[in-house]
Each structure stands twice: as structure tokens, then as C-alpha cells.
Design a protein around this motif. Structure first.
Motif, PDB file in Angstrom:
ATOM      1  N   ARG A  28      -7.410   1.444  10.896  1.00  0.00           N
ATOM      2  CA  ARG A  28      -6.475   0.351  10.619  1.00  0.00           C
ATOM      3  C   ARG A  28      -6.702  -0.222   9.227  1.00  0.00           C
ATOM      4  O   ARG A  28      -7.838  -0.287   8.754  1.00  0.00           O
ATOM      5  CB  ARG A  28      -6.638  -0.785  11.633  1.00  0.00           C
ATOM      6  N   VAL A  29      -5.607  -0.646   8.620  1.00  0.00           N
ATOM      7  CA  VAL A  29      -5.655  -1.430   7.388  1.00  0.00           C
ATOM      8  C   VAL A  29      -4.798  -2.664   7.587  1.00  0.00           C
ATOM      9  O   VAL A  29      -4.002  -2.747   8.534  1.00  0.00           O
ATOM     10  CB  VAL A  29      -5.138  -0.625   6.178  1.00  0.00           C
ATOM     11  N   GLY A  30      -4.945  -3.631   6.688  1.00  0.00           N
ATOM     12  CA  GLY A  30      -4.117  -4.818   6.752  1.00  0.00           C
ATOM     13  C   GLY A  30      -2.758  -4.591   6.115  1.00  0.00           C
ATOM     14  O   GLY A  30      -2.523  -3.597   5.427  1.00  0.00           O
ATOM     15  N   ASP A  31      -1.863  -5.535   6.340  1.00  0.00           N
ATOM     16  CA  ASP A  31      -0.540  -5.504   5.726  1.00  0.00           C
ATOM     17  C   ASP A  31      -0.630  -6.243   4.399  1.00  0.00           C
ATOM     18  O   ASP A  31      -0.105  -7.350   4.234  1.00  0.00           O
ATOM     19  CB  ASP A  31       0.477  -6.158   6.663  1.00  0.00           C
ATOM     20  N   ASP A  32      -1.330  -5.632   3.423  1.00  0.00           N
ATOM     21  CA  ASP A  32      -1.617  -6.310   2.167  1.00  0.00           C
ATOM     22  C   ASP A  32      -1.744  -5.296   1.034  1.00  0.00           C
ATOM     23  O   ASP A  32      -1.761  -4.086   1.264  1.00  0.00           O
ATOM     24  CB  ASP A  32      -2.892  -7.166   2.288  1.00  0.00           C
TER      25      ASP A  32
END
Length: 283
Positions: free
Chosen positions: A59-63
Motif C-alpha cells: 500500500r501507498v498513500g494518496d499523496d
């Protein structure tokens, strides 16, 4: 060869300083750089650079940090279809201090990595699998439980894990500090156990007995960040290709040594040609 890596994805903020700080000490005059990192992402890219087809799950952030964290993985063709964008948690960040000899100190803010759940994983993992412990341990153990093939468990950072995981792993990779944490538990299964020793190389064990010991080729170290992940990707690829334990260990030590010659975790990961060239120059 196709591999699946279930693991962390970070953006590394690297400060190169005159020396590493002691407790309570401030070291000024450092230079700052940003590099993609995270053990899962590093090991996925390491294996891809050595010739494997790799699918990464995490997972990664929405950034904007996510774009930087995934850039080199995309460039070198790692399959990112298993990477989820988390709308609530930020992309993981590692704060890394490096001294002129290449030694480092690392503090990780895991962010979205700690939100990876069982639901994010395939119901069945048929490709060889690499895992680490920068995700929730329950998620890592679920991934191993769903694997039908070869499993490499890089038990880093050290944390309590089930005996089932230890016995299921075909290959366990730890450094000396992590090996001391686990002790004899590492050798309860019948698989390989590789213990890395930094500039002194590594040793490979099976059922508690030493199979091989290897020293890395001589290099000028700049930054050790990512060297361990290069080792993990390399020894996994080598063993799956059918190399002997001794040859696989030499191959992995060479990959780790080369990764220490450049700054940053992922930018420093060597190609297959790089590793073969430095091995060809060894006696």
C-alpha cells in the motif's frame, strides 16, 4: 522466473552527515536527498534488476510521495497491480542518517504499510514469495500461509513470529542482530538460513550446520542502505535458478556490496551484468 513480493513501500529521506548522532546529539551540515525505498519495494526491484519478473503487493498513500516511491519500480517493469492506494494513511517514510563510511541509522514512519490487510492479498500465491516484517505480522503470516511455492522470509526488523512461519520458510535471511533475537528458532525448519555480517560477508546454514561462508568483493562503501535488500533479492533469485548454496551466497554478497557503492536504496541496486562482472574479477 516470476516472483511475488508482499512488503513495504516507502520514500526514503536520506541525510549524509559527518558522523552519526549519539543520544541527544544534533549533527548539522548534512546534505539531504530523497529516494524510493521500503524493504518490500527494494527487494522487488533487486530481483527485477537481476532478471526476475516481479509482482509487488502493498500500500501507498494518496499523496505525491507515492509517485516518487513507485517511480523506479515502474521504470524497471515491476508489476504494481497489487499495490493499493490508501485514501486515509500516508505513504511510508524512512528517515535515514548516513556517515562517510556508509554506516546508517534508520527511523521508519510506516504509514500505509501498516494498513495492509489479509483482504489485500491473493487467495493463493503460486509464484515464489518474498516477505519481510515491515507490514503487520499477521498479514505477513497470512501471505506465507497462502503460498504454494518457495518462501523467502527476511525477518527484519526483528519481531516475534509464529513457529509455523519459521518452519514453512524455505529461506530465512537475517543480519547478526536479528539472528541474536531469534536464536536457535531460526534453525527449527529444514530450509536455508542466511545470516549477513555487513562488510564481513555472510554465512549460509541448513539444519543448524554451516553450508557456506562468503566475503563480499572489495568496494568503496558510500551508503549501506539497501545492501541487505539487494542480498535478499539476489540469494532468492540465485537459489531458485538452481545455484549451489555457496554460489548463491557469493552472488548475494556481491550484489549487497555493489549496493553499498552508491547513495540511496533503490538507485544503488545492481543489474545482473554488474554482479556477474564483479564476480568475474574475484579470484
Amino acid at each position: 522466473m516470476r516472483l511475488t513480493v508482499v512488503g513495504s513501500i516507502n520514500l526514503d529521506l536520506v541525510a549524509v552527515a559527518s558522523h552519526l548522532p549519539g543520544p541527544g546529539e544534533t549533527v548539522s551540515g548534512a546534505t539531504l536527498s530523497r529516494h524510493p525505498g521500503g524493504k518490500g519495494a527494494n527487494q522487488a526491484l533487486a530481483a527485477a534488476r537481476l532478471g526476475a519478473e516481479v509482482c509487488l503487493a502493498g500500500r501507498v498513500g494518496d499523496d505525491v510521495m507515492a509517485d516518487e516511491a513507485l517511480a523506479l519500480l515502474e521504470e524497471f517493469g515491476v508489476d504494481l497491480s497489487g499495490v493499493i492506494t490508501d485514501k486515509a494513511a500516508p505513504t511510508g517514510v524512512a528517515l535515514i542518517a548516513v556517515d562517510p563510511a556508509g554506516e546508517n541509522q534508520i527511523v521508519v514512519a510506516p504509514g500505509a504499510n501498516h494498513e495492509v490487510t489479509l483482504e489485500d492479498l491473493p487467495a493463493r500465491i503460486d509464484a515464489p514469495l518474498i516477505v519481510q516484517l515491515e507490514l503487520p505480522v499477521a498479514t505477513v503470516e497470512a501471505a506465507v500461509g497462502r503460498s504454494t511455492g518457495f518462501v523467502c522470509a527476511n525477518l527484519a526488523p526483528a519481531a516475534p513470529v509464529s513457529d509455523q512461519l519459521l518452519r514453512r520458510a524455505d529461506l530465512i535471511v537475517v543480519n547478526e542482530t536479528e539472528a541474536a533475537f531469534y536464536g536457535d528458532l531460526l534453525h527449527h525448519g529444514g530450509g536455508w538460513v542466511a545470516i549477513t555480517r555487513g562488510a564481513r560477508g555472510a554465512a549460509l546454514y541448513r539444519r543448524g550446520g554451516v553450508i557456506a561462508v562468503a566475503e563480499p568483493p572489495a568496494v568503496e562503501a558510500v551508503d549501506a542502505t539497501g545492501a541487505g535488500d539487494a542480498f535478499v533479492g539476489a540469494i532468492t533469485v540465485a537459489l531458485l535458478e538452481g545455484m549451489s548454496g555457496e554460489a548463491a551466497l557469493r552472488f548475494a554478497c556481491a550484489a549487497g556490496a555493489l549496493a553499498a557503492t552508491r547513495a540511496g536504496a533503490q538507485p544503488s541496486l545492481p543489474s545482473r551484468a554488474d554482479v556477474e562482472a564483479i564476480l568475474a574479477g574475484q579470484p
